[in-house]
Design a protein around this motif. Structure first.
Motif: not given
Ligand code: SIN
Length: 275
Positions: A142-164
């Motif tokens: 529950x404490x970990x859920x409480x920490x994570x629940x309001x947070x957002x995260x950035x998802x990116x693709x340049x690091x992967x797709x640029x090489x591919x």
């Protein structure tokens, strides 16, 4: 349980079911559609055997579940960007999807689901593993859920797709996609919370320091790979896997080099993840 047109056999109590009694060369009638869709929502990923579908039948099956998603650059089949090529052989230097991920989560509106049909498979190996992100969320304290629940995260693709796909001729968009999504999303059909960070696209948890973000992501990337949340699918020629990217991550094993594994993926568009 009432009469069902199709049979649904769970692989594990947590994730995955094999669906039989349906021929995907034919359009799904409404009742069969409801049962297949219900099985997807309940089990997160569903599998079909002995489905010798052609490209049109594959596209029609995908469209039954929504508009189709076009990958920003991945190679396609028959000149149709809605048919993503999945192919590895003795000349390959990499395989698609051989790390835990949710497809194209770098998009503002990531795909709802993916329907992969393999017609050439190695005698052994090349399994795909699937992990249930409801179970991953539920297993946190529950404490970990409480920490994570309001947070957002950035998802990116340049690091992967640029090489591919760095060659401008294969790009279908001007910019490599990048998006901010909640760390835990609510599934729009089941209403259940699912952990939504993955090791391929999620680069930074926002609202915490860089070091805190790194530590949290490192912990979560190990957490999602807990075998208790998983099933493992052994492919045969003309098998299909249909997974729900909103609550499932997958990892394709590349343990069969130099053998060949080939098929086509049709990807169904999704909506913006909501907390
Ligand atoms: C993928 O779509 O990520 C590839 C899955 C697979 O080849 O099993």
């Amino acid at each position: 349980m009432g009469y069902r047109r199709i049979a649904i056999d769970p692989l594990t109590p947590t994730i995955g079911a094999e669906v039989s009694g349906v021929d995907l060369r034919d359009p799904l009638d409404d009742r069969t559609y409801d049962e297949v869709h219900g099985a997807l929502v309940e089990h997160g990923v569903i599998f079909f055997r002995d489905q010798a579908i052609d490209h049109e039948q594959h596209l029609s099956f995908g469209r039954r579940f929504g508009a189709l998603h076009v990958h920003p650059a991945a190679p396609c089949v028959a000149g149709n960007p809605e048919l993503m090529l999945i192919h590895t052989d003795a000349d390959s230097t990499r395989q698609n999807g051989d790390k835990w991920h949710s497809d194209v989560s770098c998009d503002e509106e990531p795909p709802m689901g993916s329907v992969l049909h393999l017609h050439t498979v190695p005698e052994s190996g090349g399994d795909t593993l699937f992990s249930n992100m409801y179970a991953a969320w539920d297993a946190l304290s529950e404490p970990m859920k409480g920490l994570l629940a309001p947070l957002d995260a950035r998802h990116e693709s340049a690091h992967l797709y640029e090489g591919l796909y760095g060659d401008a001729t294969v790009r279908r968009r001007n910019e490599w996609p990048s998006a901010v999504h909640p760390v835990v999303r609510t599934h729009p059909v089941s209403g259940r919370p699912a952990l939504y960070v993955n090791s391929v696209f999620t680069r930074r948890i926002l609202g915490v320091t860089e070091r805190e973000s790194r530590a949290l992501l490192d912990f979560l990337f190990v957490h999602v790979a807990n075998p208790h949340f998983q099933c493992r699918f052994r492919w045969r020629e003309n098998s299909i896997a249909f997974w729900d990217n909103r609550c499932v991550q997958h990892h394709a094993m590349w343990d069969y080099f130099p053998k060949t594994r080939t098929g086509t993926r049709v990807t169904i568009a999704g909506d913006r993840p909501r907390r």
